[in-house]
Write a protein that holds these residues in place. Structure first.
Motif, mmCIF file in Angstrom:
data_model
loop_
_atom_site.group_PDB
_atom_site.id
_atom_site.type_symbol
_atom_site.label_atom_id
_atom_site.label_comp_id
_atom_site.label_asym_id
_atom_site.label_seq_id
_atom_site.Cartn_x
_atom_site.Cartn_y
_atom_site.Cartn_z
ATOM 1 N N SER A 1 4.976 -1.953 64.351
ATOM 2 C CA SER A 1 6.316 -1.848 64.933
ATOM 3 C C SER A 1 7.326 -1.215 63.967
ATOM 4 C CB SER A 1 6.823 -3.226 65.373
ATOM 5 O OG SER A 1 7.944 -3.077 66.222
ATOM 6 N N PRO A 2 7.244 0.098 63.758
ATOM 7 C CA PRO A 2 8.101 0.763 62.771
ATOM 8 C C PRO A 2 9.580 0.669 63.114
ATOM 9 C CG PRO A 2 7.030 2.360 64.201
ATOM 10 C CD PRO A 2 6.384 1.041 64.492
ATOM 11 N N ASP A 3 10.395 0.778 62.071
ATOM 12 C CA ASP A 3 11.851 0.782 62.230
ATOM 13 C C ASP A 3 12.358 2.138 62.720
ATOM 14 O OD1 ASP A 3 12.421 -1.896 60.992
ATOM 15 O OD2 ASP A 3 11.454 -0.918 59.281
ATOM 16 N N HIS A 4 11.610 3.194 62.395
ATOM 17 C CA HIS A 4 11.980 4.544 62.812
ATOM 18 C C HIS A 4 10.753 5.231 63.401
ATOM 19 C CE1 HIS A 4 15.992 4.959 60.840
ATOM 20 N NE2 HIS A 4 15.503 4.007 60.082
ATOM 21 N N LYS B 1 13.448 0.116 70.593
ATOM 22 C CA LYS B 1 14.400 -0.905 71.024
ATOM 23 C C LYS B 1 15.773 -0.709 70.370
ATOM 24 C CE LYS B 1 10.913 -4.483 71.906
ATOM 25 N NZ LYS B 1 10.363 -5.793 71.471
ATOM 26 N N THR B 2 15.774 -0.244 69.127
ATOM 27 C CA THR B 2 17.041 -0.090 68.398
ATOM 28 C C THR B 2 17.596 1.342 68.477
ATOM 29 O OG1 THR B 2 15.880 0.384 66.320
ATOM 30 C CG2 THR B 2 16.437 -1.929 66.782
ATOM 31 N N GLY B 3 16.853 2.243 69.092
ATOM 32 C CA GLY B 3 17.327 3.612 69.245
ATOM 33 C C GLY B 3 17.107 4.513 68.048
ATOM 34 N N GLU B 4 16.278 4.067 67.097
ATOM 35 C CA GLU B 4 16.006 4.892 65.916
ATOM 36 C C GLU B 4 14.825 5.824 66.214
ATOM 37 O OE1 GLU B 4 17.867 5.265 63.490
ATOM 38 O OE2 GLU B 4 19.144 3.485 63.451
ATOM 39 N N VAL B 5 15.082 6.756 67.119
ATOM 40 C CA VAL B 5 14.066 7.676 67.625
ATOM 41 C C VAL B 5 14.547 9.103 67.353
ATOM 42 C CG1 VAL B 5 12.898 8.520 69.695
ATOM 43 C CG2 VAL B 5 13.289 6.063 69.388
ATOM 44 N N HIS B 6 13.722 9.882 66.657
ATOM 45 C CA HIS B 6 14.154 11.184 66.184
ATOM 46 C C HIS B 6 13.050 12.229 66.366
ATOM 47 C CE1 HIS B 6 16.956 8.541 63.994
ATOM 48 N NE2 HIS B 6 15.893 7.942 63.471
#
Length: 377
Positions: free
Chosen positions: A258-261, A310-315
Motif C-alpha cells: 500500500s504505497p504512499d505515492h 485514497k489520499t490522492g497521491e497519484v502522479h
C-alpha cells in the motif's frame, strides 16, 4: 623570391601535418575501440540517443548523423515532432530496426559507410551472438556501446563523455555533466541535511496502459526510475522484490505494501499502442486529458485499496526520462511530490526550461508531469 619562399613554407607545413590517427575509446561494455575522432559519419543505434546528442551538438545535430533506429516516432512522438520541425532533414534519415529483436539490417548500415554505430548496452548480447560486432569490424565500422537505461546512475556520465568524443564535443559534454550534477545535488544535499526524514513508500509503474491486457504491475528495481525515487527521498517498494533494472510485482503484494505515492510512466505511444490507455505526458501534452487517463488507470481492480489512491497521491511522469540523461528533472519533481514542504522553492519546470535554453536546439514546452490533484503538481 618571396613568393617562392612562401609557397615552399606552405608545402613544408602541409607535409609536416600528420594524418588523422585513431584514438582509443573505452565504451560502457569495457571494450577498447579505436576510431578516428571526431567521427565523420555516425549511425545512431537508438534514435532516442538524440536527446543526448542534441545537448552536445546543438544546431549541428545532423551534421554527422547518417542514419538511426526507427524508434523515435513510435516511442517519443512529441519529441520527434519538435526535432523534425527544427530539422526537416530528419524525415529523410535512413531508419533501422532494433538489434535485440534481430530487425537491424547490417548490410544496409554498411552501405551508408558510417565510421561508428552507437548502440545501447542492452544490444550487446545479440550484437555479439548474431555476428554484428564481427561483421561491422570487418567492414571498418566501430561499434560503441553507451547506457542511459540499464544502470543510468553509474553509466550516464561516461556515456555522455563517449558521445562527446565521437561528435567532437568534449567540452560541451563536461558542461552537460556539471549541470546534471548541480541539479541533482539540489535535492540529495538537502535531503542529507534534513532532520528526521521520513521516506514515503512509492510504487512506480512502467508504461501502464501501453499493452493489450491492461494488466499490472511492471516496475523498476534498484536502478533507473527506482533509483530516482530513492535519490528524491522516497522508498521504492519494488526494489524489495525486483533486483534487476526491470521486473514485475504482483497485485496482491502491491496491495499489501500500500504505497504512499503511485507514479505511472507515460509518453505519446499512439503510433504503437493497441488500446490507447496510456497516460500521455511529454512535450506539450494536454494535462487534462492525461489526468483523465491517470484516473482510469487507478480505477483498475485492487487499486482503490492503495493508500496513494485514497489520499490522492497519484502522479505520472514522462517515460523517456528513463533512457535519457535528463533524470535530474524527474528527481526534482519526485522530491516535490514526496517532500512538498522541504522543496517548496524547487521548480522542476523552470529547471527543464533553463536546460533547453542552455543546451538544446528546440524550444521548451511543458507537459512532462501530471497529478490527479492539480495542487500537488
Amino acid at each position: 623570391m618571396l613568393t617562392k619562399l612562401f609557397g615552399a613554407l606552405i608545402a613544408l607545413s602541409t607535409v609536416m601535418v600528420p594524418p588523422l590517427s585513431a584514438a582509443e575509446i573505452t565504451d560502457i561494455a569495457g571494450r577498447k575501440v579505436e576510431i578516428d575522432l571526431p567521427a565523420k559519419r555516425v549511425l545512431v543505434g537508438e534514435a532516442r540517443q538524440i536527446h543526448t546528442i542534441a545537448a552536445l551538438t546543438g544546431d549541428q545535430l545532423l551534421d554527422k548523423i547518417v542514419g538511426w533506429r526507427d524508434d523515435f516516432f513510435s516511442k517519443d512522438a512529441d519529441s520527434y515532432t519538435a526535432y523534425s520541425e527544427r530539422f526537416p532533414a530528419i524525415a529523410d534519415l535512413p531508419r533501422f530496426g532494433y538489434v535485440p529483436n534481430n530487425t537491424f539490417d547490417l548490410e544496409a548500415a554498411i552501405a551508408l559507410a558510417p565510421d561508428v554505430i552507437t548502440l545501447n548496452l542492452e544490444s550487446q548480447k545479440v550484437a555479439v551472438e548474431s555476428g554484428i560486432e564481427e561483421k561491422a569490424a570487418a567492414a571498418g565500422i566501430a561499434i560503441v556501446y553507451v547506457d542511459f537505461r540499464v544502470d543510468a546512475n553509474k553509466n550516464s556520465e561516461d556515456s555522455i563523455r563517449i558521445l562527446g568524443q565521437i561528435f567532437g564535443a568534449d567540452a560541451k559534454a563536461e558542461e552537460f555533466i556539471a549541470y546534471r550534477r548541480k541539479q541533482v545535488a539540489l535535492v540529495v544535499d538537502r535531503l542529507a541535511q534534513a532532520q528526521n526524514l521520513v521516506r514515503p513508500k512509492v510504487f512506480i509503474e512502467r508504461a501502464p496502459g501501453n499493452d493489450g491486457e491492461n494488466g499490472c504491475c511492471r516496475s523498476f528495481g534498484p536502478y533507473n526510475f527506482g533509483e530516482m525515487v530513492e535519490q528524491a527521498g522516497g522508498r521504492n517498494i519494488a526494489a524489495d522484490v525486483i533486483k534487476t533494472t526491470f521486473g514485475n510485482l504482483n497485485l496482491e503484494q502491491l496491495i499489501v505494501d500500500s504505497p504512499d505515492h503511485y507514479i505511472a510512466t507515460g509518453s505519446n505511444w499512439a503510433a504503437e499502442s493497441k488500446t490507447l490507455r496510456f497516460v500521455h505526458v511529454g512535450r506539450g501534452a494536454d494535462l487534462q486529458v492525461a489526468r483523465s487517463k491517470l484516473s482510469t488507470l487507478v480505477a483498475r481492480t485492487g487499486f482503490g485499496e492503495l493508500k496513494a489512491v485514497k489520499t490522492g497521491e497519484v502522479h505520472a511522469v514522462w517515460h523517456q526520462f528513463y533512457g535519457v540523461p535528463y533524470e535530474f528533472v524527474a528527481i526534482q519533481q519526485f522530491a516535490k511530490w514526496f517532500h512538498p514542504d522541504l522543496f517548496a522553492d524547487l521548480d522542476p519546470e523552470a529547471t527543464f526550461e533553463e536546460f533547453h535554453k542552455t543546451f538544446l536546439p528546440v524550444a521548451y514546452k511543458p507537459g512532462y508531469f501530471v497529478s490527479l490533484n492539480e495542487e500537488t503538481h
